[in-house]
Design a protein around this motif. Structure first.
Motif, mmCIF file in Angstrom:
data_model
loop_
_atom_site.group_PDB
_atom_site.id
_atom_site.type_symbol
_atom_site.label_atom_id
_atom_site.label_comp_id
_atom_site.label_asym_id
_atom_site.label_seq_id
_atom_site.Cartn_x
_atom_site.Cartn_y
_atom_site.Cartn_z
ATOM 1 N N UNK A 1 0.818 -1.214 0.000
ATOM 2 C CA UNK A 1 0.000 0.000 0.000
ATOM 3 C C UNK A 1 0.849 1.261 0.000
ATOM 4 N N UNK A 2 0.269 2.329 -0.517
ATOM 5 C CA UNK A 2 0.970 3.612 -0.597
ATOM 6 C C UNK A 2 0.294 4.657 0.274
ATOM 7 N N UNK A 3 -0.335 4.214 1.366
ATOM 8 C CA UNK A 3 -1.003 5.140 2.276
ATOM 9 C C UNK A 3 0.031 5.936 3.061
ATOM 10 N N UNK A 4 -0.447 6.877 3.824
ATOM 11 C CA UNK A 4 0.457 7.730 4.605
ATOM 12 C C UNK A 4 0.573 7.182 6.030
ATOM 13 N N UNK A 5 1.272 6.076 6.177
ATOM 14 C CA UNK A 5 1.517 5.484 7.493
ATOM 15 C C UNK A 5 2.931 5.826 7.936
ATOM 16 N N UNK A 6 3.052 6.492 9.065
ATOM 17 C CA UNK A 6 4.356 6.909 9.592
ATOM 18 C C UNK A 6 4.598 6.235 10.938
ATOM 19 N N UNK B 1 5.961 3.936 5.992
ATOM 20 C CA UNK B 1 6.044 2.483 5.841
ATOM 21 C C UNK B 1 4.756 1.918 5.251
ATOM 22 N N UNK B 2 4.830 0.683 4.864
ATOM 23 C CA UNK B 2 3.654 -0.117 4.521
ATOM 24 C C UNK B 2 3.867 -1.504 5.125
ATOM 25 N N UNK B 3 2.918 -2.400 4.906
ATOM 26 C CA UNK B 3 3.003 -3.711 5.540
ATOM 27 C C UNK B 3 4.230 -4.497 5.068
ATOM 28 N N UNK C 1 5.278 5.127 -9.200
ATOM 29 C CA UNK C 1 4.487 3.988 -8.726
ATOM 30 C C UNK C 1 5.366 2.795 -8.364
ATOM 31 N N UNK C 2 6.624 2.826 -8.744
ATOM 32 C CA UNK C 2 7.546 1.732 -8.422
ATOM 33 C C UNK C 2 8.030 1.789 -6.969
ATOM 34 N N UNK C 3 7.620 2.779 -6.220
ATOM 35 C CA UNK C 3 7.993 2.914 -4.808
ATOM 36 C C UNK C 3 7.140 1.942 -3.982
ATOM 37 N N UNK C 4 7.369 0.651 -4.173
ATOM 38 C CA UNK C 4 6.525 -0.382 -3.566
ATOM 39 C C UNK C 4 6.736 -0.534 -2.068
ATOM 40 N N UNK D 1 7.009 2.126 -0.128
ATOM 41 C CA UNK D 1 6.439 3.359 0.414
ATOM 42 C C UNK D 1 7.488 4.220 1.125
ATOM 43 N N UNK D 2 8.682 4.293 0.564
ATOM 44 C CA UNK D 2 9.755 5.101 1.135
ATOM 45 C C UNK D 2 9.430 6.584 1.005
#
Length: 159
Positions: free
Chosen positions: A43-48, A54-56, A105-108, A110-111
């Motif tokens: 996921x590309x959500x805004x989790x900090x 980060x993502x899962x 979109x290649x930022x898989x 989520x950096x």
């Protein structure tokens, strides 16, 4: 052949540094998993978490890397030496690759830029700890000291 100091006097400090990085990465990963559980893996959500996005998938990878670094830092063999060298290179290469795809979109994983900077910093520290973390018999360490103080390598000043 590469020159790695054997039984460096500051080795315990380097092991502690690698262990602290491992603990930080493990805590980051566990907290990230708790925060992103139930979301898409990439996921590309805004989790900090702890100042890093980060993502899962990134959180799960961080848990694994954190455990590996803690295991490497807790061993008094060359396992930590090789693990730190490898982890340092992996962190540096990953941070450069993820920086190159940061706004795509290649930022898989989520950096964010802060994640890239922390990954580079951790990579450099782990690479440095790996360079001075080699263990060997005392005769190997003594041979290494003799090689460093060989008369040909010394600079002599005459008056």
């Amino acid at each position: 052949m590469a020159h790695f100091p054997v039984n460096h006097p500051a080795r315990p400090l380097y092991r502690v540094l690698a262990g602290l990085i491992g603990v930080y990465i493990l805590v980051f990963g566990v907290w990230g998993v708790v925060q992103t559980i139930g979301e898409p893996l990439f996921g590309r959500d805004s989790n900090w978490v702890l100042g890093l996005r980060t993502n899962l998938a990134f959180s799960l990878a961080s848990v694994v890397f954190g455990v590996v670094l803690i295991i490497g830092a807790s061993r008094r063999t060359n396992l930590g030496h090789y693990m730190n060298l490898t982890a340092g290179v992996v962190f540096l290469v990953t941070s450069i690759l993820m920086m190159s795809v940061l706004q795509t979109d290649a930022n898989f994983l989520n950096f964010s830029m802060s994640t890239v900077i922390v990954s580079m910093l951790f990579g450099l520290i782990l690479l440095g700890t790996g360079l001075y973390d080699k263990v060997g018999p005392e005769d190997h360490a003594e041979a290494e000291r003799r090689n460093r103080s060989h008369p040909v390598a010394e600079v002599h000043t005459r008056r």
